[in-house]
Every structure is written in structure tokens, then in C-alpha cells.
Write a protein that holds these residues in place. Sequence first.
Motif, PDB file in Angstrom:
ATOM      1  N   ARG A   1      -1.262   6.531   1.787  1.00 49.91           N
ATOM      2  CA  ARG A   1      -1.329   5.314   1.152  1.00 49.91           C
ATOM      3  C   ARG A   1       0.160   4.641   1.157  1.00 49.91           C
ATOM      4  NH1 ARG A   1      -3.795   4.497  -4.697  1.00 49.91           N
ATOM      5  NH2 ARG A   1      -1.829   5.113  -5.288  1.00 49.91           N
ATOM      6  N   LEU A   2       0.166   3.556   1.628  1.00 46.90           N
ATOM      7  CA  LEU A   2       1.475   2.568   1.922  1.00 46.90           C
ATOM      8  C   LEU A   2       1.150   1.126   1.199  1.00 46.90           C
ATOM      9  CD1 LEU A   2       1.227   4.061   4.747  1.00 46.90           C
ATOM     10  CD2 LEU A   2       3.651   3.659   4.500  1.00 46.90           C
ATOM     11  N   TYR A   3       2.062   0.934   0.233  1.00 47.61           N
ATOM     12  CA  TYR A   3       2.042  -0.652  -0.270  1.00 47.61           C
ATOM     13  C   TYR A   3       3.444  -1.198  -0.641  1.00 47.61           C
ATOM     14  CZ  TYR A   3       2.514   2.225  -4.662  1.00 47.61           C
ATOM     15  OH  TYR A   3       2.740   3.190  -5.683  1.00 47.61           O
ATOM     16  N   GLY A   4       3.527  -2.431  -0.799  1.00 47.11           N
ATOM     17  CA  GLY A   4       4.705  -2.795  -0.965  1.00 47.11           C
ATOM     18  C   GLY A   4       4.462  -4.373  -1.037  1.00 47.11           C
ATOM     19  N   PHE A   5       5.897  -5.035  -1.020  1.00 49.41           N
ATOM     20  CA  PHE A   5       5.793  -6.491  -0.798  1.00 49.41           C
ATOM     21  C   PHE A   5       7.162  -6.929  -0.174  1.00 49.41           C
ATOM     22  CE2 PHE A   5       7.979  -5.379  -5.153  1.00 49.41           C
ATOM     23  CZ  PHE A   5       9.082  -6.265  -5.012  1.00 49.41           C
ATOM     24  N   ASP A   6       7.093  -7.936   0.310  1.00 43.41           N
ATOM     25  CA  ASP A   6       8.461  -8.688   0.928  1.00 43.41           C
ATOM     26  C   ASP A   6       8.286  -9.890   0.242  1.00 43.41           C
ATOM     27  OD1 ASP A   6       8.525  -6.541   2.768  1.00 43.41           O
ATOM     28  OD2 ASP A   6       7.149  -7.670   4.336  1.00 43.41           O
TER      29      ASP A   6
ATOM     30  N   ASP B   1       2.745  14.316  -2.031  1.00 37.49           N
ATOM     31  CA  ASP B   1       4.328  14.112  -1.794  1.00 37.49           C
ATOM     32  C   ASP B   1       4.498  12.505  -1.574  1.00 37.49           C
ATOM     33  OD1 ASP B   1       6.495  14.717  -0.988  1.00 37.49           O
ATOM     34  OD2 ASP B   1       6.063  16.331   0.575  1.00 37.49           O
ATOM     35  N   ASN B   2       5.666  12.367  -1.277  1.00 39.17           N
ATOM     36  CA  ASN B   2       6.075  11.091  -0.778  1.00 39.17           C
ATOM     37  C   ASN B   2       6.308  11.018   0.682  1.00 39.17           C
ATOM     38  OD1 ASN B   2       6.865   9.946  -3.390  1.00 39.17           O
ATOM     39  ND2 ASN B   2       8.497  11.408  -3.309  1.00 39.17           N
ATOM     40  N   LEU B   3       5.872   9.954   1.332  1.00 37.67           N
ATOM     41  CA  LEU B   3       6.028   9.829   2.754  1.00 37.67           C
ATOM     42  C   LEU B   3       7.392   9.713   3.140  1.00 37.67           C
ATOM     43  CD1 LEU B   3       3.179   7.200   3.672  1.00 37.67           C
ATOM     44  CD2 LEU B   3       3.139   9.815   3.515  1.00 37.67           C
TER      45      LEU B   3
ATOM     46  N   TYR C   1       1.032  -5.925   0.487  1.00 43.17           N
ATOM     47  CA  TYR C   1       0.265  -5.281   1.472  1.00 43.17           C
ATOM     48  C   TYR C   1      -0.218  -4.015   0.765  1.00 43.17           C
ATOM     49  CZ  TYR C   1       4.912  -3.318   2.620  1.00 43.17           C
ATOM     50  OH  TYR C   1       5.975  -2.598   2.484  1.00 43.17           O
ATOM     51  N   LEU C   2      -1.153  -3.363   1.394  1.00 37.74           N
ATOM     52  CA  LEU C   2      -1.645  -2.281   0.770  1.00 37.74           C
ATOM     53  C   LEU C   2      -2.320  -1.549   2.227  1.00 37.74           C
ATOM     54  CD1 LEU C   2      -2.570   0.136  -1.176  1.00 37.74           C
ATOM     55  CD2 LEU C   2      -4.682  -1.369  -1.309  1.00 37.74           C
ATOM     56  N   THR C   3      -2.214  -0.396   2.547  1.00 40.55           N
ATOM     57  CA  THR C   3      -2.623   0.299   3.873  1.00 40.55           C
ATOM     58  C   THR C   3      -2.937   1.713   3.359  1.00 40.55           C
ATOM     59  OG1 THR C   3      -1.365  -0.791   5.290  1.00 40.55           O
ATOM     60  CG2 THR C   3      -2.199   1.346   6.091  1.00 40.55           C
ATOM     61  N   TYR C   4      -4.188   1.978   3.603  1.00 41.82           N
ATOM     62  CA  TYR C   4      -4.851   3.317   3.248  1.00 41.82           C
ATOM     63  C   TYR C   4      -5.081   4.046   5.036  1.00 41.82           C
ATOM     64  CZ  TYR C   4      -7.786   7.688   2.273  1.00 41.82           C
ATOM     65  OH  TYR C   4      -8.247   8.806   2.353  1.00 41.82           O
TER      66      TYR C   4
ATOM     67  N   GLU D   1      -5.271   8.534  13.820  1.00 41.97           N
ATOM     68  CA  GLU D   1      -4.818   7.967  12.449  1.00 41.97           C
ATOM     69  C   GLU D   1      -5.636   6.770  12.507  1.00 41.97           C
ATOM     70  OE1 GLU D   1      -0.840   7.214  12.903  1.00 41.97           O
ATOM     71  OE2 GLU D   1      -0.230   9.112  11.684  1.00 41.97           O
ATOM     72  N   ILE D   2      -6.345   6.469  11.504  1.00 39.15           N
ATOM     73  CA  ILE D   2      -6.928   5.236  11.321  1.00 39.15           C
ATOM     74  C   ILE D   2      -6.645   4.589  10.121  1.00 39.15           C
ATOM     75  CG2 ILE D   2      -9.227   4.289  10.844  1.00 39.15           C
ATOM     76  CD1 ILE D   2     -10.438   6.613  12.203  1.00 39.15           C
ATOM     77  N   ALA D   3      -6.157   3.124  10.062  1.00 42.76           N
ATOM     78  CA  ALA D   3      -5.398   2.597   9.018  1.00 42.76           C
ATOM     79  C   ALA D   3      -6.310   1.588   8.576  1.00 42.76           C
ATOM     80  CB  ALA D   3      -4.101   2.211   9.624  1.00 42.76           C
ATOM     81  N   HIS D   4      -6.517   1.239   7.359  1.00 42.69           N
ATOM     82  CA  HIS D   4      -7.169   0.074   6.689  1.00 42.69           C
ATOM     83  C   HIS D   4      -6.363  -0.570   5.847  1.00 42.69           C
ATOM     84  CE1 HIS D   4     -11.238   1.990   7.762  1.00 42.69           C
ATOM     85  NE2 HIS D   4     -10.523   3.008   7.542  1.00 42.69           N
TER      86      HIS D   4
END
Lengths: 774, 257
Positions: free
Chosen positions: A618-623, A657-659, A575-578, A549-552
Motif C-alpha cells: 500500500r502506498l499513499y501520500g500527498f503533493d 515492512d516498509n517498501l 493518493y492511495l494505491t493498493y 502486479e495489479i494496482a488499484h
Amino acid sequence: MVSAALFYFVEQIMIKKPSARLLAACFAAFSMVAVAEEAVLDAVVITADRPGEAPGTAQINKRTLSARRTDTSDTARLLEDMPGVSSYGAGGISSLPVVHGLADDRLRTTVDGMDLMTACPNHMNPALSFIDPSKVASVEVYAGITPVSVGGDSIGSTIQVNSAPPKFAKLDEGLLVEGELGLFHRSNGNANGRNGRIMIAGEKLNFSYSESESASDNYWAAENFKKTGIWKNRSAGRTVAEREVGATEYQGSVNRELSLALQPFRNHIVALSVSEQRLDYEGFPNQRMDMVYSASDDPANPFQFNLKKDRPSNVNRLANVRYNGQFDWGGIEARLFHQNLHHHMDMLPERYGTMILGMMMPMMMPMDTVATTDGGLFKASIDLSDSDILRVGYDFQNYRLDDWWPPIDNGGMGPNTFWNIRDGKRDRAYLFAEWEAQWSPAWMTLLGIRGGTVKSDTGPADGYNASYSDDVAFNARDRYRKDNHLDWTALARYAPDATQTFEAGVARKTRSPNLYERYPWSYNSMAALMNNFVGDGNGYIGNPDLKPEIAHTFSASGDWHDADKEKWNFKATGYLTYVQDFIDARRCTNSMNPQCTVANATTTNSYVKLQYVNQAARLYGFDLSGKVELGRIESIGSFSLGGMASFVRGENRTTGDNLYHMMPLNLKLALIHRLGGWINTIEAQMVEEKDRVSHVRNEMVTPDYSLVNVRTSYEWKHARLDVALENVLNKFYLLPLGGAYVGQGNAMTIAGVPWGMNVPGKARSLNVALNLRF
Amino acid sequence: MNKTLMVTALLAAFAAAPMAQASTATYNITTTWFEPDTQPRDSIFIGSFTYDDVTHSVTNLQGSLSESMTGNPLSSYDYGMTWIPLTYQLQTWHDDALGGTLAAVFAKNTTATFYGGTWTPQDGVDVGGIFDGYTIKNWQTAYDNSIQNAYALIFVPDSLTPAYNLENPLTLSWNESAGTGSLGLASTAYGDCAPGGMMGPVCMTATSEHVYGSVGTMSGYPISQTIAAVPEPESYAMFLAGLGLMGTIARRRKATT
């Protein structure tokens, strides 16, 4: 303003369905934090970054740790008071931390600097299960951009859990002697434990010994939650009640550590520690097996397996040697460790079986795992100038794994040993370099690069008999894999004045598949069900062709606070991760292997067989997190309010789909009263419905819920008493990340436990802990 | 000549009559229990029985039961599964509510299958499928010395007649997840305590949760059953002889004309 926000806070607690107003409540609370002007009080539970600390980190302070230890013996759950952190449910002491939607092996988790490995097809023994909460002195989470000096072979954050560093007596102070004794009891589940530590230190030598024990029965939910049917009445032991959450008990968990530290010269410390964690048995409500020992008593009857609940089913031994030295030019950190892990699984009798002649006759399925891990680190921090630090280093980890399932008959599960993974190997080695530059009091940058390889391989597989014939094709193929990793990080921090700090960074990170993602080879249902480390009740088949897996990742945060960081602060992180080649799952189809049914490809209401596959994600979100000191009333004490909220969304960009297991929007608020050594807290947790679920896994929806907890603690010079009432309103709720409930019934078959039940959370519990120090 | 033809036609008609009207006939049966954990292999009983469609009695039931944990799931045909001969029909009863006859055929000349000498599907569920003769200590030795029985319980609907033949079999089906289909088929079961059906001391079974409260020990349950009449050999012979004679006479008449 404050009273209005408090009113809203209480209203949110009381309302049945917080979903629509949750976000509003969250922003209401934080807006209150932002405008509050009253100043007076002490720090709140969560501490944010401190100047001079590595960027992107968050810590839990000592006071929070003490309070949280009253509620849990599960070290991973100590982290849940950090923004963006939650945990996958597992056994009573074996939860898996999740940060920004990434969990388990996607995070780099170290205990006292050691990169410890799990050795179980269900990941029942993760790194944090090897340290008792009473030993934890500090927790540091690199939630956003992880510097390369602490990363590697992970695409998410790095979690560093450490016990207390060795102390030495000051000059002419004489012998330093410290000791600690602790006890706890939790009413729900009748959990009990004790811990002790003694330390003797001179100017050059430190000796310490610590030991802890804990045990718990099954805990109870606030309402009935099981589907109807006699599937749940098949216990070979005592009957599991309707509200009782099966397979959540654990007994005989013992941690011991002996440490010796030497300080031959000032600023040079050599430390050696040996430790052992052993556990008699531990249930896993979202797995089809438990950690429990079984063996034959009679060599002439090798299939005569009997449960041995009084013998350790998991023994983890560690030896850790480290050196820390400070020089005029910088510092050196060096470490070598060895981990030896023996693990045994079978099924607790309460799951399934028969009472015969007054004796328990449970379904048996022994599974054994033995693993060793050797690892090490050499890191030098070189002060290039007053404002530039260069960190260079090398780290490695060599992992060996055997996973076999002894035969139990001459029929369907015999006569041969089932080799799930034989002679499994996973070796990694890295070089890294990192440059930290303080360009001005306001500007700091961090640039790093890490390169290395991960090699994995396994020997030939074998089934119980010729019926498990997938081994033929598996053994015929080349199974050796070598993955090259190249990670880099660029991060900048800008603090224009004493009241605000901004950080932003980008990173590329790589993780190679673990052995249980690549090498489980059997498409047989029962074998596949045994290979599952996410707790969704499904069966998994490995895929040797998986790529790393390679994450950016891009992450940015702003931190606003008063100049002394005493009165208030508010921090927001986005944050945003692909992820390229994210290891998700696909349904096993009949055309892939005839052991997968045609219906397996499309069913939406049953457990299924899956195979790991590379896809894009792709994951994204906030804290959000903050605190405010509300004020002090003479002779009554001071008040403060803290809170945090997290949101994460995970999408499979290949399938739409959702993760799996994305924690829904959640908010925590805590009102704290403090008077001298007396601290009272009322906290509310509100969690949104989890309706974005992984369809490929038939993940189940969980409804929204609100919980209220109250705590009080008093600290004397030599003692501390903590009392907590968890889930005061005795609300029933399902854990969003608790997984599928398969803790009762004939779990070794795919339809032996009805699909459609989530693991519920605990009903009300009174928790008490007493700690004495001298 | 006309008389001869008439006699011959009657002979053929009498020979054929039992196939269409007889109260007793022989039938082939295939009952399948779906096994989600051993796919693509299912537990299948293939056999035959004699059925009196007036008295609804089932006799001479015998056949073989496949062991779905054996063989090779990647091979073809029947995957090389072991087949257990079942030759002792020891239990038969009529169920008015289901509208049919249930009959159980065993591998051994005893019904003792599950722990306590029991055999019924409900007994199997209640004892967790433990084999008869189980002992707390040394169950392995106890198993080696045990009866190692197996059985199949089939359902014959009252509607069965010889009209159901190979071209038009009587087919029953059951949808376990929906709970729909033939309740008679849902009442069928098997228990296999022969070596190839064992998981430790637990015998492989299949039952419907809707009837017995639980699926089998490997989650097996009934899904289909087909029954087709078997023409008796002597009837075939008479029928064919009559037909042959008719053909010969007809040809002669044609030649004479």
C-alpha cells in the motif's frame, strides 16, 4: 505575512535539523501563498494542468528545463522539479525517475513516443538515458490517474519526454533555418558538455540534425563518508580520495539524431528519425559493475581481457517513424519504432585491483547484453460530438534479450560462458478505448479500458562450469508465462468557476514482471550480486512464478488559483494505491537453497541475497505545490515565490515492512526575481530523515538535510546564459534514494565492500551554461 | 604369578606413557575458512603434523586444501570439491604475542605463490591475489606456464598437548564481524593459485580484515580450527598387547582359583 514567511524560510535553511519544523514550514509557505493578494508577475517554474489538457498531467515549462539543464546531464533529474517526482540514483546520466513511490518499470516512460527498454541486469541504460537533456523540449507526467490511452504495462504514472516537434515554414516565408549551440561546465566533477542543432525547413519538408556530448569525472561530497579499512585503497588506477564519490564518472557520452519530417498536406505530418546514443564508460556508485568495455586483444588468449575505456560500452540505436493526421472527424497517430541496444559491463580500474609493472591490473568480469525492441502504436481520436471524444487504439512491444558473461579463466569463472538470460522474450499487445465527455463547462469525465497480454519466456541457462548447478533445475522447468491484463480508468474533473478545479479518479492497472525479475536463476552470490537494478548492494534471484502486479489507485486533487492563473495558485493532491501481488523481495534461506547461509535470513548489518516475491503493498501520500507573485518594484523588478512539498509512505501489507526507497517528506521553495530577461532564483530544499527503510533489504537510514541553491540567468534574443551555485553552503548530505555505496573495493563479492554507506550528494558546485540560437 | 602380572602391567603402562607425557606427537588438524560467496562450500585444510610441545616446533605438516569454487553446491558430503595436496612445509615460526606456532604448507616445493614470488597473507592482500608469474600481456599463457602454487597457513597454540584427542580436540574459533575469538586463528590464511582457485588472474584467498586489513579475494576469512592428537600405531600395539596379556593372566588366575 510575506516577510514573516521569508524569515521562516531562511531560518529553515540555516537550522541544522529541519525535521521537526519541516512540515510546519511547508504549511507556512503555502498558507502565505493562499493569502497573497499582490498581483503582477509572470508565471513561476512549475505549470499545472491547463484547461483542455489531458487530466492529471503536469508539465515542466521551457524556462525550467533550461535552468535545470545547467545542473545536470541526467534527463531523469529534469523531472525533480515536479511535485511527487524524485529519482533513484544510478550513473551520472542514468537515474531512474520515481513518481509517488513507484519507479523504473512500474512507470511507463516514453521518449518521443517510443516505449524504450533497458537491457542490463542493473538497468544501467533506462529510457531517459537515451535522450540528452539539451534535446528535451517538453516533459509531461501523468502523476495521478493515468488515462488508458497513455498507460499500459505499468502501475504508476506515465512520463512522456519529447524533443521539439518539427516546424514548417509558413506560406511564402521561404526557407526556415534555425540553429543552436550550447556549452556547459560544472565545477564539481569537472563536467563538460556541448550540444548543437541545425534545422532547415520549408513548407513541406523539415530536416534537422542534433548532436551533444558530455563527460564528467567523479564528483565530490562535502565531507568524508567512507568507512575505514584498506578495502577502499585497492584501486588499480589512481587513488580515489576520501571525499571523492567513486564510480560517478562518465566519459564519451554522445547523442546524435537525424530527423526528416514531411508535411504533404496541411495537418498531416510524417516524420522519420534515426538516432544513436553511445557512451565510452559510466560508473555506477551503487552497483557492483560499471558500464565499460573490455575485450581480449588476442584470439589465442581469449581470457586476456583488457579494459577499453575509449571504446563505446553502450550503443543504443533507434529508428522512429510516425504519422500524425488531423481530420474533420478527429485525428490519427501512428508509430513504429525499432531499438537496438548493445551493452557491456566490467569494472572501472579505480574500484579494485593492483598496479603491476606500472600497469593497471583491475579485477575483471565482462558482462554483455544485446537487446532489440520493436514497438508501435495506432491511435484514433474520434470526435463523437462537440463534447465527446472517443480514443481507440492498439499498441505493441516485442522485446528480445540476450545476457551473457564471457569466461575469464579455466577455473572459477570459466571455461564456459555464463548465460544469465538466453533468448529472453517479452512481448505485449494491447487494445484500448477511452471516452472523454465534457458534460458541461464545469464537468468532464474520462472513462477508459485497456486489455492485452504480456508473454515472456527464456531459453536454457548455463553457468561458468558445473559448480553453477542451479541451471539444471531451471532448465528443466517450463519458463513460458502468459499474463492477461485488464486495466480501467474512471476520472472526473469539476471546475465550478474560473478559480478552482477539482479532480478525482480511480484506476486499475497491471504490470507484468520484467525478465530480470523472473529469470535470473543462479543462487551463487556473485551471480546474484550482478542482478540488481535497485542499487541497494544486495544480490537478487529471479522467480519465474511471479504474477503480474495489479494496482488499484484512488487520487484526488484540488487546484485553487486566480482566474487567469497568473498571480497565484495552490494545488493539493492526495493518493492511495493498493497493489495486489506487488513484487517485493524475501530473504533467501538455507532451506530454499544451500547456497544461502542460515545467517542470510536474519542479518541486519550486511548485504544479503534476496528473491523476488509477490506480496501486498500500500502506498499513499500527498503533493502540494503553489506559487504567488509577490509584487514589482519599479526598476528593480518583480518577485515571486514558488514551492512544493511531497510525502509518500509505502508499506508491505504482507510482512509489515516498509517498501524500499520511499522519498521522505521534502519541501522545495524558490524565491524568484525577474527583470526583463534577467532571472535570479534562490531556492531551498529541505528533506526529512529517511528512517522508514526496507528491513528485508537492510536499507540504510539517511539523515535529514537542507540545501540552498542560487541561480541567475540572462536571456537575449539569440543567447542565454545560466549560472548556478548548487549547494551554496557546501552541506554534506546523503541521498535518500542514492542507494548503497559500493563504488570502490572488491565489489563482486558480497562482503568485499563494507555494508553501511550511502551514496552522498554533491558538494558545492558552480555550474555555467551558454546557449546561442540563430 | 604375581610377578608376571606386575611385569605385564608395567609393560602396558610404559606403552601407554608416551601417549600421555611425550613431548612429540602427531596431530590431525582441520582449519576452515568461511567463504560467503561459495556457500555451502568452504575452503578447508585437512592435514596432520608432528608437534613438540616442549620446543613448540611443528614438523611434517601436510594435507589437502579444498577449492570451494569447484564441485556442486547442491550435492552432498564435500560437494565434490577438488582437493589440492599440500605437502611442502616451507615456513614455520613462533609468534610470542599470539602464543603459538604458525606453519605454512605448500603445494609446490617453493613459497612463490603471489605476484613477485611472494606468499605471505599480507603479500596476497597487497598484490590483490595476482598469481606469481603474471605478465601484462598474455597472462593466460603465463599462467599456464606458472608454478600454480597453493598454501595453507595454520596456527598451533602453545597449549597443545596430546591430551587434546579425538574426544577432546583443541578448538579455536574466530568471529570476523565482531573481531573476537582466537587471534592466532585470525592469523591463518590460504592462497590458492591452482586452476580451481582462479578468477581470471586473481587467486582465491582468505584472510581476516582484523589482521591483514582485508578479507580474501572472495571475502573468505578464518572461522574455526580443530586439532586432535593421533595415537602412534606402535604405542597402540604395545598398549593393546599389554592389556591382552593382563587379561589372559587374570583369566588364568580366576580359573585356577
